[in-house]
Design an enzyme around this catalytic site. Structure first.
Site, mmCIF file in Angstrom:
data_model
loop_
_atom_site.group_PDB
_atom_site.id
_atom_site.type_symbol
_atom_site.label_atom_id
_atom_site.label_comp_id
_atom_site.label_asym_id
_atom_site.label_seq_id
_atom_site.Cartn_x
_atom_site.Cartn_y
_atom_site.Cartn_z
ATOM 1 C CE1 TYR A 1 48.234 1.384 -5.926
ATOM 2 C CE2 TYR A 1 48.390 3.575 -6.560
ATOM 3 C CZ TYR A 1 48.991 2.488 -6.262
ATOM 4 O OH TYR A 1 50.240 2.573 -6.016
ATOM 5 C CB SER B 1 54.709 4.491 2.048
ATOM 6 O OG SER B 1 53.494 3.953 1.351
ATOM 7 N N PRO B 2 55.950 8.056 2.141
ATOM 8 C CG PRO B 2 55.729 10.442 1.450
ATOM 9 C CD PRO B 2 55.423 8.838 1.126
ATOM 10 N N GLY C 1 55.078 6.750 6.092
ATOM 11 C CA GLY C 1 55.082 5.247 6.564
ATOM 12 C C GLY C 1 53.454 4.790 6.780
ATOM 13 N NE ARG C 2 52.325 0.219 3.362
ATOM 14 C CZ ARG C 2 53.712 0.069 3.293
ATOM 15 N NH1 ARG C 2 54.561 0.298 4.332
ATOM 16 N NH2 ARG C 2 54.141 -0.205 2.044
ATOM 17 N N GLY C 3 51.024 6.458 6.969
ATOM 18 C CA GLY C 3 50.399 7.115 8.102
ATOM 19 C C GLY C 3 50.928 7.116 9.604
ATOM 20 C CG PHE C 4 53.332 4.065 12.467
ATOM 21 C CD1 PHE C 4 52.168 3.080 13.062
ATOM 22 C CD2 PHE C 4 54.169 4.461 13.481
ATOM 23 C CE1 PHE C 4 52.605 2.544 14.219
ATOM 24 C CE2 PHE C 4 54.611 3.976 14.770
ATOM 25 C CZ PHE C 4 53.616 3.194 15.223
ATOM 26 C CG HIS D 1 52.579 -1.336 -9.451
ATOM 27 N ND1 HIS D 1 51.485 -1.239 -9.372
ATOM 28 C CD2 HIS D 1 53.252 -0.824 -8.193
ATOM 29 C CE1 HIS D 1 51.208 -0.572 -8.228
ATOM 30 N NE2 HIS D 1 52.061 -0.225 -7.457
#
Length: 331
Positions: free
Chosen positions: A57, A205-206, A208-211, A125
């Protein structure tokens, strides 16, 4: 804050952790190191104890940020980092490395950047198909013996790989993408394997990457170098098909007087006492909203309704990664 255990012998950590990737990389809009540090400090105040990062990252800068922000706050904090997903000059290219020598080299770099003597949890990873997982995990087990790592885990590993690795050294956690719109762990045996072996399942990503927050309106809103511009689910046609699903989530959330984010996180939390979501954010206001999902309960009808929206095959438009990154997923 309620807690959940990392594996059968691991510590109890906050039931919602904090994914720190976006503070330094990939989601470029709004990156502000000062606000990121304030968010990390606020997380500690709210009882969040599990902080998730990785050497790739930035690369490397996210670990440095956490090391600075959490200096003097190490007691009661559980730091998780990862190795083995390798970046190159091409921002969209990825490689993997699970060689034992690379494991030993990587952990020392992470410890230095995080300004700590040990990691509470160290993940591979991505699984390296060229190196038997037994060899990689054997090297990770050596780090446990040396005191550099307390517990180990895998990320995006298949059920078969998890079982092989766990036979070499107990895994405390397996991390995979999991949310209302990414249900693969339910179908590929990973969730069931983790429950059976007593391994914590950490859902990245619970949201959804912000979606799934319901706050994204159009793919054009992303910065030119925002990772999501290159993600199939965020491409124009797929974006608007998926947006229709999120509108139904927002409607159910409104009935409960909560946010779509809180509803999505409550759903993940309801999938098992060994499931720990690590939503990412770089702002305090979103952190506080996410942590409040701890207090949201969903009844059977609500859970069934969410399954009706997302559970059908083909309901979600687009793969969760582009073709090249999909090749890095084990199994």
């Amino acid at each position: 804050m309620i807690t959940r255990q990392l594996g059968q012998q691991g510590p109890h950590v906050s039931a919602i952790g904090l994914g720190c990737m976006g503070m330094s990389d990939f989601y470029t809009t709004g990156i502000d190191p000062r606000e990121a540090i304030a968010t990390l400090h606020r997380a500690v105040e709210l009882g969040v104890t599990l902080f998730d990062t990785a050497d790739m990252y930035g690369p490397y800068t996210n670990e440095t940020l956490l090391g600075q922000a959490l200096r003097g706050k190490r007691e009661g904090i559980y730091l998780a980092s990862k190795f083995g997903l390798v970046r190159s000059e091409d921002p969209h290219a990825r490689g993997v490395n699970g060689h034992p020598d690379y494991v030993r080299q990587s952990v020392d770099g992470s410890l230095e950047r995080l300004d700590t003597d040990y990691l509470d949890l160290y993940y591979q990873h991505r699984i390296d198909p060229q190196v038997p997982v037994e060899e990689t995990v054997g090297a990770m087990a050596e780090l446990v013996k040396a005191g550099k790592v307390r517990h180990i885990g895998l990320s995006e590993a298949s059920a078969e790989t998890i079982q092989r690795a766990h036979a070499v050294h107990p895994l405390a956690a397996v991390q995979s993408e999991y949310s209302l719109w990414s249900r693969e762990p339910e179908h590929n045996g990973v969730l069931e394997t983790c429950r059976r072996l007593g391994i914590a399942f950490v859902a990245y990503s619970p949201l959804g990457r912000g979606f799934l927050t319901g706050e994204l309106k159009a793919p054009e809103d992303f910065a030119a170098d925002d990772y999501r511009r290159f993600n199939p689910r965020f491409e124009a046609d797929n974006f608007y098909r998926n947006l229709a699903l999120v509108e139904r989530v927002k409607a159910l959330a409104a009935q409960k007087d909560i946010s779509a984010s809180q509803l999505a996180l409550a759903w993940v939390l309801a999938q098992g006492s060994n499931v720990i979501p690590i939503p990412g954010t770089k702002q305090r206001k979103y952190l506080e909203s996410n942590v409040a999902a701890i207090g949201v309960s969903l009844n059977t009808d609500e859970l069934n309704h969410l399954d009706e929206i997302f559970g059908a095959q083909g309901a979600v438009a687009g793969a969760r990664y582009d073709a090249q990154v999909m090749t890095l997923l084990d199994g």
